[in-house]
Design an enzyme around this catalytic site. Structure first.
Site, PDB file in Angstrom:
ATOM      1  N   HIS A 264      13.396 -19.672 -31.825  1.00  0.00           N
ATOM      2  CA  HIS A 264      14.526 -19.287 -32.862  1.00  0.00           C
ATOM      3  C   HIS A 264      15.081 -20.885 -33.166  1.00  0.00           C
ATOM      4  CE1 HIS A 264      16.463 -19.377 -28.827  1.00  0.00           C
ATOM      5  NE2 HIS A 264      17.716 -19.926 -29.644  1.00  0.00           N
ATOM      6  N   ARG A 283      12.536 -27.194 -26.556  1.00  0.00           N
ATOM      7  CA  ARG A 283      12.515 -27.622 -27.818  1.00  0.00           C
ATOM      8  C   ARG A 283      11.241 -27.708 -28.593  1.00  0.00           C
ATOM      9  NH1 ARG A 283      16.610 -30.519 -25.726  1.00  0.00           N
ATOM     10  NH2 ARG A 283      18.699 -29.647 -26.606  1.00  0.00           N
TER      11      ARG A 283
END
Length: 403
Positions: A264, A283
C-alpha cells in the site's frame, strides 16, 4: 482521565496546514507536519498532564504501574506495553510503497538481523522490533490511497488500454495466469528490472498514460496517479508496481484495514490511523530509503480483488466501530449531536481524541473539556466515560482489540 500532550512528527510528505489547523495553531506551519502521535511509542511518547499542570511520559507511567494503567490482562498479554499507537496522519505527497510483516515474520526477521549483527539503527535494517504492524486508516477528509492487488482481469484491461510497445510481454505474464501466482510473477519481474530496462519501459508507460488521460479513458484516475508518481520518483520501479494496485478514494468516515503483507501507499489526505506499536516496514519503492526486494517478497500477500472499505458498525448509541481481527487495537468513531449524551466503556486502557467540535468528558472525577485536536488518556481502572457536547462533536477512540 488526564489530558495528553502529543508529539508532531515532521516528514517531507506532510501537510503545512492540516495538523496545524486541527491543533488551532498558526497556518501554514513553518514546515510540513505529517503525524500527530498519541500513545506510548518509545520514539515520541505522549505526556500525561496532571492536575497541577505537570506532565509525565506515558511510557514512564506504564512502566511504574502496568496493571493499574493497562489492566492485568492487557499488561500480561503485551508485557506491560500499550499495544497500539494512534495517529492523525496528514499527507500532501505520497508515502513510500510498503508492506508490514506478520508477528511470525517479524520475530524471525528480528532474530536473524540480531544474529547477523545488524545495528538496530542501521539504515539497511528491516526489523526494528519483533512485532507485527497491522494498521487501519479512517478518512477525516477525502483520502487517496493505493492498497492491495487489483483483480488480475482488471489489471490486464488497464495494461492493454495503455498499449505501450515494450509493455506487451509483461501484460502477457498476467494474461496467461490471471491469479495471485501470475501477479507474483509480474510484480517480481517489474520490481527487479535492471535500471537500463526500466529507463526504456517507464517513459513508454508514462507517455501511454498521458494519451489515456487526454482521451478520457476508463482508467483515468489510475493513469493520473502513475503520472504523479513518475514525476515525483523518476526511474523508480515502484511507479510500475503501482499499476497493479487498487486505487481508492475514501470519504470521511470510511476506512481500510491493512493486514500483514498488504502492499500500500497513502497518496493524499488526512485521516485517523491506528496501528500496532511497531516500526517494521518493508519498502517496495517511491522512496530513497532501503529497499530489500528478497525480504519484501517473503512478506507480501498476493491475494487480489477489491479492497474492502468499512463505514463502521454501530455498536452502541453514537458509536461506530471498525472491525478487524487484530488483538493489538480497535478503533471507534463517536458522534455526539449537540445537546446529546453518549456513554462509552471498554474495561481496558483508552485514548480519545476530538476531531470535530468540542466535548465534555466525565469519568468519575472532574469533567474534562476536550477541544478539537486534544486527547485524553483513560487507564483501565477508570469507569465508563460520559460524553456531552453543546455543539456537534466527533471523537475517535483507541482501545486494545477484543480477544
Amino acid at each position: 482521565m488526564e489530558l495528553l500532550r502529543n508529539a508532531v512528527r515532521a516528514y517531507a510528505w506532510g501537510s503545512r496546514t492540516a495538523i496545524a489547523e486541527l491543533l488551532g495553531r498558526e497556518v501554514p506551519a513553518p514546515h510540513p507536519e505529517a503525524e500527530l502521535w498519541m500513545g506510548a511509542h518509545p520514539g515520541d511518547p505522549s505526556r500525561v498532564v496532571g492536575p497541577d499542570g505537570g506532565a509525565r511520559s506515558l511510557l514512564d507511567l506504564l512502566a511504574e504501574d502496568p496493571d493499574g494503567q493497562l489492566g492485568a490482562r492487557c499488561a500480561d498479554r503485551w508485557a506491560g506495553r500499550l499495544p497500539f499507537l494512534l495517529k492523525v496522519l496528514a499527507a500532501d505527497e505520497p508515502l513510500s510503497l510498503q508492506a508490514h510483516p506478520s508477528a511470525e515474520q517479524a520475530a524471525r526477521g528480528f532474530a536473524a538481523e540480531d544474529a547477523a549483527g545488524v545495528p538496530i539503527d542501521s539504515p539497511v535494517r528491516n526489523y526494528k522490533d519483533p512485532s507485527a504492524k497491522p494498521e487501519l486508516i479512517c478518512a477525516l477528509t477525502e483520502f487517496h490511497a493505493l492498497a492491495g492487488f487489483r483483480a488480475p482481469e482488471r489489471t490486464v484491461a488497464l495494461l492493454r488500454a495503455l498499449d505501450a510497445p515494450d509493455l506487451a510481454p509483461y501484460t502477457a505474464l498476467l494474461e496467461v495466469q490471471p491469479d495471485s501466482g501470475g501477479l507474483r510473477a509480474l510484480f517480481t519481474t517489474l520490481i527487479t528490472l535492471p535500471q537500463t530496462a526500466l529507463d526504456v519501459l517507464l517513459p513508454q508507460v508514462l507517455d501511454a498514460c498521458v494519451v489515456h488521460v487526454k482521451e478520457h479513458g476508463e482508467f483515468d484516475m489510475e493513469c493520473r496517479t502513475v503520472l504523479e508518481l513518475g514525476e515525483a520518483y523518476p526511474g523508480d520501479a515502484g511507479v510500475l508496481a503501482a499499476l497493479l494496485l487498487n486505487r481508492l478514494v475514501l470519504q470521511p468516515g470510511e476506512a481500510i484495514f491493512l493486514p500483514a503483507g498488504n502492499l500500500h501507499a497513502y497518496l493524499h489526505g488526512t485521516g485517523v490511523e491506528i496501528l500496532a506499536n511497531s516500526d517494521n516496514v518493508l519498502r517496495c519503492g517511491l522512496t530513497p530509503k532501503h529497499v530489500d526486494v528478497p525480504e519484501l517478497m517473503r512478506v507480501l500477500d498476493f491475494s487480489c480483488g477489491d479492497m474492502p472499505v468499512q463505514r463502521g458498525e454501530q455498536t452502541a448509541p453514537g458509536v461506530w466501530t471498525y472491525r478487524t481481527e487484530c488483538p493489538e487495537f480497535e478503533l471507534s468513531r463517536v458522534e455526539v449531536p449537540a445537546g446529546a449524551e453518549v456513554v462509552v466503556d471498554h474495561g481496558g486502557p483508552q485514548i480519545l481524541v476530538c476531531t470535530r467540535g468540542r466535548a465534555t468528558l466525565t469519568a468519575g472525577g472532574a469533567p474534562v473539556v476536550l477541544e478539537r485536536g486534544r486527547s485524553v488518556w483513560l487507564p483501565a481502572t477508570d469507569p465508563a466515560v460520559v460524553i456531552t457536547s453543546d455543539v456537534s462533536a466527533q471523537l475517535f477512540r483507541a482501545t486494545p482489540g477484543v480477544e
